[in-house]
Design a protein around this motif. Structure first.
Motif, PDB file in Angstrom:
ATOM      1  N   TYR A 213       0.802  -1.239   0.000  1.00 18.12           N
ATOM      2  CA  TYR A 213       0.000   0.000   0.000  1.00 18.12           C
ATOM      3  C   TYR A 213       0.831   1.283   0.000  1.00 18.12           C
ATOM      4  N   ASP A 214       2.146   1.163  -0.190  1.00 22.77           N
ATOM      5  CA  ASP A 214       3.011   2.352  -0.225  1.00 22.77           C
ATOM      6  C   ASP A 214       2.732   3.282   0.951  1.00 22.77           C
ATOM      7  N   VAL A 215       2.753   2.731   2.143  1.00 29.73           N
ATOM      8  CA  VAL A 215       2.393   3.540   3.305  1.00 29.73           C
ATOM      9  C   VAL A 215       3.572   4.366   3.799  1.00 29.73           C
ATOM     10  N   ASP A 216       3.225   5.456   4.494  1.00 29.13           N
ATOM     11  CA  ASP A 216       4.259   6.269   5.139  1.00 29.13           C
ATOM     12  C   ASP A 216       4.552   5.720   6.532  1.00 29.13           C
ATOM     13  N   TYR A 217       3.471   5.377   7.262  1.00 28.93           N
ATOM     14  CA  TYR A 217       3.644   4.968   8.656  1.00 28.93           C
ATOM     15  C   TYR A 217       2.855   3.716   9.004  1.00 28.93           C
ATOM     16  N   VAL A 218       3.395   2.982   9.964  1.00 34.21           N
ATOM     17  CA  VAL A 218       2.719   1.795  10.486  1.00 34.21           C
ATOM     18  C   VAL A 218       2.550   1.972  12.000  1.00 34.21           C
ATOM     19  N   PRO A 219       1.353   2.354  12.448  1.00 32.00           N
ATOM     20  CA  PRO A 219       1.156   2.513  13.896  1.00 32.00           C
ATOM     21  C   PRO A 219       1.013   1.147  14.576  1.00 32.00           C
ATOM     22  N   VAL A 220       1.940   0.826  15.433  1.00 34.60           N
ATOM     23  CA  VAL A 220       1.917  -0.459  16.155  1.00 34.60           C
ATOM     24  C   VAL A 220       2.432  -0.245  17.579  1.00 34.60           C
ATOM     25  N   GLY A 221       2.280  -1.258  18.402  1.00 36.69           N
ATOM     26  CA  GLY A 221       2.902  -1.261  19.721  1.00 36.69           C
ATOM     27  C   GLY A 221       4.380  -1.597  19.547  1.00 36.69           C
ATOM     28  N   ILE A 222       5.141  -1.338  20.592  1.00 34.75           N
ATOM     29  CA  ILE A 222       6.601  -1.447  20.474  1.00 34.75           C
ATOM     30  C   ILE A 222       7.062  -2.878  20.154  1.00 34.75           C
ATOM     31  N   ASP A 223       6.239  -3.880  20.515  1.00 34.42           N
ATOM     32  CA  ASP A 223       6.639  -5.274  20.267  1.00 34.42           C
ATOM     33  C   ASP A 223       6.699  -5.600  18.774  1.00 34.42           C
ATOM     34  N   GLN A 224       6.069  -4.778  17.938  1.00 39.61           N
ATOM     35  CA  GLN A 224       6.081  -5.050  16.491  1.00 39.61           C
ATOM     36  C   GLN A 224       7.107  -4.195  15.740  1.00 39.61           C
ATOM     37  N   LYS A 225       7.860  -3.387  16.501  1.00 33.03           N
ATOM     38  CA  LYS A 225       8.804  -2.446  15.876  1.00 33.03           C
ATOM     39  C   LYS A 225       9.830  -3.187  15.009  1.00 33.03           C
ATOM     40  N   GLN A 226      10.348  -4.276  15.516  1.00 32.34           N
ATOM     41  CA  GLN A 226      11.398  -5.005  14.784  1.00 32.34           C
ATOM     42  C   GLN A 226      10.860  -5.522  13.438  1.00 32.34           C
ATOM     43  N   HIS A 227       9.586  -5.928  13.428  1.00 29.68           N
ATOM     44  CA  HIS A 227       9.007  -6.428  12.175  1.00 29.68           C
ATOM     45  C   HIS A 227       8.848  -5.305  11.149  1.00 29.68           C
ATOM     46  N   VAL A 228       8.500  -4.119  11.621  1.00 33.57           N
ATOM     47  CA  VAL A 228       8.364  -2.994  10.679  1.00 33.57           C
ATOM     48  C   VAL A 228       9.748  -2.599  10.150  1.00 33.57           C
ATOM     49  N   GLU A 229      10.747  -2.674  11.030  1.00 34.70           N
ATOM     50  CA  GLU A 229      12.108  -2.367  10.575  1.00 34.70           C
ATOM     51  C   GLU A 229      12.572  -3.381   9.525  1.00 34.70           C
ATOM     52  N   LEU A 230      12.174  -4.630   9.702  1.00 38.62           N
ATOM     53  CA  LEU A 230      12.512  -5.649   8.701  1.00 38.62           C
ATOM     54  C   LEU A 230      11.836  -5.310   7.363  1.00 38.62           C
ATOM     55  N   ALA A 231      10.571  -4.874   7.442  1.00 32.18           N
ATOM     56  CA  ALA A 231       9.858  -4.500   6.205  1.00 32.18           C
ATOM     57  C   ALA A 231      10.610  -3.376   5.485  1.00 32.18           C
ATOM     58  N   ARG A 232      11.129  -2.445   6.250  1.00 31.37           N
ATOM     59  CA  ARG A 232      11.941  -1.355   5.657  1.00 31.37           C
ATOM     60  C   ARG A 232      13.159  -1.930   4.932  1.00 31.37           C
TER      61      ARG A 232
END
Ligand code: TYM
Length: 328
Positions: free
Chosen positions: A138-157
């Protein structure tokens, strides 16, 4: 934050907790006013661990009703079911073939879950790649999540950056979005670990559909310490700090204001107040949930979400295929 594209999802692996509400949904409710937002039910993530088919089926519908009951506005969000958009799995495969095994092995959630049950399935390991697909489509700018999912969003980056480098510009690089109120809500019995949907101890977790009596009982028996001072100190007073965090995330009060309100008062008084704040918030949600759960409004919302997201996902999938060199 204004005029950004954002996405988040929750697994339907049990009735959602106060942690999910504070960490993900409440943020989305705030952000939906001025942003282009997507929110979905991550049912394909839920099956990375065994699920009872009947229970899963109900949990999916319950979560959808809860999104709306919690204030997610179907007019302002694109709400959809992950499994209804088959492109998520297709995109995930193309990403899997471009994700180093080593990077996936470092994911702390995988290490944690796989150490608890050695008979895990391959999907538990590749789970973060499906999550990257959810985000990158979806070409998103931001992913609002709790801190436990931060590592997964960083992997997506990382996956997006490497893919763009290898095959040319394909994805927007997303950022994780964690607000102050997205602070991790901890387990009520063991406040050193996060409050989790899949917890075995019912006393540990406040679920959004718990009754007033259950909520009060759980908070009144939450683990604290013997000091009897309402003060925020996550390291030495994790139980009391967690209760302060709960109040701060559900009201406009700051940590300092909560500490001042309860100066010289005992833990019993403080806990009664915490329970009243939680009960007030959740009662409103439960009333709306009961109106919604059997209405066909939910099906209409899902149909619309599937239609819109499939179109977007198909385009992204085709672009990926073309860039990779697959026949299109
Ligand atoms: P899930 O279902 O475990 O949790 C949903 C959201 O709730 C947050 N959360 C918490 N926040 C504060 N305190 C807690 N105790 C707490 N427990 C959970 C999580 O951080 C999350 O934001 N993989 C994801 C679902 C997902 C997703 C995505 C999210 C799949 N694809 C794409 C964002 C974008 C998950 O299992 O969340």
């Amino acid at each position: 934050m204004n005029n950004k594209t954002i996405i988040t999802g929750i697994q339907p692996s049990g009735v959602i907790t106060l942690g999910n509400y504070v960490g993900a949904i409440k943020q989305m409710v705030k952000l939906q006013e001025n942003n282009n937002s997507y929110i979905f039910v991550a049912d394909m993530h839920a099956i990375t661990v065994p699920q009872d088919p009947k229970v899963l089926h109900n949990n999916i519908r319950n979560l959808l009703a809860l999104y709306i009951a919690c204030g997610i506005d179907p007019e302002k969000n694109i709400i959809f079911l992950q499994s209804e958009n088959e492109y998520h799995a297709n995109v995930s495969w193309l990403l899997e073939c471009n994700t180093p095994y080593g990077e996936l092995s470092r994911m702390t959630q995988f290490k944690d879950k796989s150490s608890k049950n050695k008979n895990f399935y391959a999907g538990l390991f590749t789970y973060p790649v499906l999550m990257a697909a959810d985000i990158l489509i979806y070409d998103v700018d931001y992913v609002p999540v709790g801190i436990d999912q931060k590592q997964h969003v960083e992997l997506a980056r990382n996956i997006a950056q490497n893919f763009n480098k290898k095959y040319g510009e394909t994805f927007k690089i997303p950022d994780v979005y964690i607000t102050k109120s997205g602070t991790k809500i901890m387990d009520l019995v063991d406040p050193t670990k996060k409050m989790s949907k899949s917890s075995d101890n019912p006393k540990s977790v406040i679920r959004i559909l718990d009754s007033k009596e259950e909520i009060t009982k759980k908070i009144m028996s939450a683990t604290t310490d013997s000091e009897c001072v309402v003060k925020y100190d996550m390291e030495n007073k994790p139980g009391i700090s967690n209760l302060i965090n709960i109040v701060v995330s559900l009201t406009d009060l700051t940590i300092k204001e909560v500490e001042d309100m309860f100066e010289g008062k005992n833990y019993g008084e403080f806990k009664k107040y915490v329970a009243s704040v939680v009960v007030e918030e959740l009662t409103k949600i439960q009333e709306k949930y009961n109106e919604l759960i059997n209405s066909n409004e939910l099906d209409i919302i899902l149909d619309r979400g599937a239609k819109i997201t499939k179109e977007i996902a198909r385009n992204k999938y085709n672009l990926m295929k073309q860039n990779i060199g697959l026949y299109k």
